[in-house]
Design an enzyme around this catalytic site. Structure first.
Site, short mmCIF file in Angstrom:
data_model
loop_
_atom_site.label_atom_id
_atom_site.label_comp_id
_atom_site.label_asym_id
_atom_site.label_seq_id
_atom_site.Cartn_x
_atom_site.Cartn_y
_atom_site.Cartn_z
N ARG A 171 12.23 4.74 -16.64
CA ARG A 171 12.77 5.28 -15.40
C ARG A 171 14.28 5.45 -15.49
NH1 ARG A 171 12.91 2.20 -9.57
NH2 ARG A 171 13.25 4.02 -8.25
N ASP A 221 6.28 10.10 3.34
CA ASP A 221 5.49 8.87 3.34
C ASP A 221 5.05 8.52 4.76
OD1 ASP A 221 6.51 7.31 0.46
OD2 ASP A 221 7.78 8.83 1.35
N ARG A 231 2.27 10.74 5.91
CA ARG A 231 0.99 10.28 5.34
C ARG A 231 0.49 9.05 6.10
NH1 ARG A 231 3.78 11.06 -0.50
NH2 ARG A 231 2.97 13.14 -1.02
N HIS A 285 11.84 5.17 -1.27
CA HIS A 285 10.74 6.12 -1.43
C HIS A 285 10.07 5.76 -2.75
CE1 HIS A 285 8.32 9.68 -1.65
NE2 HIS A 285 8.97 10.15 -2.70
#
Length: 350
Positions: free
Chosen positions: A123, A183, A186, A210
């Site tokens: 990452r 998010d 959802r 996030h």
């Protein structure tokens, strides 16, 4: 590259007939200098960028839309494809170029460009590549639109919003990340599905990163104005904390599921970002969970960090943060989420 396929030079020798097509009436006044012309720029014409551009057009949010990308052929193809739908859309001037000069005078600049993660890539390495990418994007956007509002959509969005803030030199209210707005949508959908109600009647926020360390604010969820958890307690209706955690986990996994099924996410983030753009450009002052400079709120004091909190958005960007009550547990999880971001952020060297 050619910016537009449209032309008013249809007469012999390229004569401009636009002024001849309509005859002026008498005793007119020049256009009002206060008449507002709204311009949005979208940097990156991948699946996400084009879903955002398409939604902006269908919702009539801009008078002018500028697209920027490094892929010349795809960029021109996307521009032409949108221009050819002009007969079915509100009138919007659509431009495209690899040169950031095309974005000059933008009211809102939406950045969706980002490097894709390679197989086995860490990452941090991905973030370093995106940092290099943003080093070319953000200063150029800031140069041509020094009064614009930056809306960052590229992932990891919280870290890249911080990067954009640093690179642009803009005040924090004019640098916003799309954060957990999707998010939260959802989340609202799943709660609405459980209760068999319209998701628009559900008020619920996901805050923090996030990503995997996001925080569901169960204590403040309401449906039709009725606080859900306190209602269940008053009615002595039992519920299991594991059920709540399962719903939150499903929210976190939702994007991965969509990517696994169709290869990418696009439509939901397109609608999400267009909703943010509408509130900003039309000064609607609606509250959205977006990535903002969160230092000083809910005990987040270990450094400058962007993460999602319910923020009021208007013509000046972030107008303020909603004073949402968090339980001690929710506040603790939020601080942990901030630390997760700060650990990686500290390795960027900016």
């Amino acid at each position: 590259m050619q910016k537009s396929s449209s032309s008013s030079s249809l007469g012999p020798g390229g004569l401009d007939i636009a002024q001849s097509f309509f005859r002026p009436i008498q005793k007119t006044a020049p256009p009002s200098p206060t008449k507002r012309h709204t311009k949005i720029s979208v940097v990156g014409v991948g699946n996400v960028g084009m879903a955002i551009a398409q939604t902006i057009l269908t919702q009539d949010l801009a008078d002018e839309l500028a697209l920027v990308d490094v892929n010349t052929d795809k960029l021109r193809g996307e521009m032409l494809d949108l221009q050819h739908a002009a007969a079915f859309l509100p009138r919007t001037k659509i431009l495209a170029d690899v040169d950031y000069a095309i974005t000059a005078g933008s009211d809102l600049c939406i950045v969706t460009a980002g490097a894709r993660q390679k197989s086995g890539e860490s990452r941090l390495n991905l973030l370093q590549r995106n940092l290099a990418l943003f080093s070319g994007i953000v200063p150029a956007v800031a140069k041509y639109s020094p009064e614009t509002i930056l809306l960052i959509v590229s992932n990891p969005v919280d870290l890249l919003t911080y990067v954009a803030w640093k690179l642009s030199g803009f005040p924090s209210n004019r640098v916003i990340g799309s954060g957990t707005n999707l998010d939260s949508s959802r989340f609202r959908f799943l709660i609405a599905d459980h209760l068999d109600v319209n998701a628009q009647d559900v008020q619920a926020f996901i805050v923090g990163e996030h990503g995997d360390s996001s925080v569901a604010l169960w204590s403040s969820i309401s449906v039709g104005g009725v606080p859900v958890l306190s209602f269940l307690e008053r009615q002595q209706i039992a519920y299991e904390k594991e059920t709540l955690e399962k719903i939150h986990k499903e929210v976190v996994q939702s994007a991965y599921e969509v990517i696994g099924l169709k290869g990418y996410t696009s439509w939901a983030i397109g609608y999400s970002v267009a909703s943010l753009a509408r509130s900003i450009l039309r000064d609607q002052r609606r509250v959205y969970p977006v990535s903002v400079l969160a230092t000083g709120f809910y005990g987040v004091n270990e450094g400058e960090v962007f993460l999602s909190l319910p923020a009021q958005l208007g013509r000046n960007g972030v107008l303020g943060l909603a004073n949402v009550h968090l339980t001690d547990e929710e506040a603790r999880h939020l601080r942990e989420s901030a630390r997760t971001i700060l650990v990686v952020q500290g390795q960027l060297g900016i």
